[in-house]
Scaffold this active site. Sequence first.
Site, PDB file in Angstrom:
ATOM      1  N   HIS A  97       0.829  -1.206   0.000  1.00 27.77           N
ATOM      2  CA  HIS A  97       0.000   0.000   0.000  1.00 27.77           C
ATOM      3  C   HIS A  97       0.867   1.261   0.000  1.00 27.77           C
ATOM      4  CE1 HIS A  97      -3.256   2.796   1.170  1.00 27.77           C
ATOM      5  NE2 HIS A  97      -2.335   3.333   1.954  1.00 27.77           N
ATOM      6  N   GLU A  98       1.872   1.291   0.863  1.00 26.69           N
ATOM      7  CA  GLU A  98       2.739   2.475   0.920  1.00 26.69           C
ATOM      8  C   GLU A  98       3.512   2.650  -0.383  1.00 26.69           C
ATOM      9  OE1 GLU A  98       2.244   4.577   3.100  1.00 26.69           O
ATOM     10  OE2 GLU A  98       1.067   3.320   4.433  1.00 26.69           O
ATOM     11  N   HIS A 101       1.616   4.518  -2.973  1.00 31.57           N
ATOM     12  CA  HIS A 101       1.764   5.980  -2.962  1.00 31.57           C
ATOM     13  C   HIS A 101       3.000   6.409  -3.751  1.00 31.57           C
ATOM     14  CE1 HIS A 101      -1.547   6.673  -0.304  1.00 31.57           C
ATOM     15  NE2 HIS A 101      -1.021   6.021   0.714  1.00 31.57           N
ATOM     16  N   HIS A 105       3.120   8.878  -6.978  1.00 30.52           N
ATOM     17  CA  HIS A 105       4.026  10.017  -7.104  1.00 30.52           C
ATOM     18  C   HIS A 105       4.817   9.951  -8.412  1.00 30.52           C
ATOM     19  CE1 HIS A 105       7.592  12.478  -5.307  1.00 30.52           C
ATOM     20  NE2 HIS A 105       6.775  13.245  -6.004  1.00 30.52           N
TER      21      HIS A 105
END
Length: 228
Positions: A97-98, A101, A105
């Site tokens: 999940h991280e 991100h 980006h």
Amino acid sequence: MTPSIMFVSLIFVGLSMLVSLALKSRIKKYSQTPMQSGMSGKEIAERMLRENGIYDVQVVPAQGFLSDHYNPLTKTVSLSTDIFEGRNVAAAAIAAHECGHAVQHATGYPWLNMRSKLVPAVQFSSTIVQWILLAGIFTINRFPGLLLGGIILFAVTTLFSLITLPVEFDASNRALAWLERTKITTIEEQPMAKDALKWAALTYVVAAVASIVTLFQYILIYQGRNRN
């Protein structure tokens, strides 16, 4: 703070606590479910970054429970010790999940870009907004503009909460799709990863709804003064 706002705040504080407890329960449960792949959260994160063509983001350990996050300024995926070292379903879901991100980006995901631009304004407003709103309510008849200013500042934090929702849901969708496609999670493990990320997302949903309701109440107070 008026009695009605305090009452609503207490309701959402209670709801937030329930969701948080449910999330912690799920994370604890899935932390005890070993991954058949045997990969750690760090290894999963690094592999997901590589397979998405991202080589300038570091995966680093962080202190604290559920302190996992991606920092677009330093280009680091910070994973709490249990996730960084864990070789279980919870570690896989949160690490991916991280990294979702980080992929956002790298690909210029518009909602993430918008949220990043709001961060300075939110950091400023969050430090003073409650004091301005409180002062605005007590002096509403003499200085109505003070409450209006507080409402505008609070609206910025509410907007930030709303923009956060598509950012978090998209990161989870990217993570789950990648875990399934690479078969890092098995058919049995995939629903567990999905459940863990669902409860994590619900914490943001509760926060956004609470912010909207509270903003609406402050607007009603301001409008009530104008009618009087």
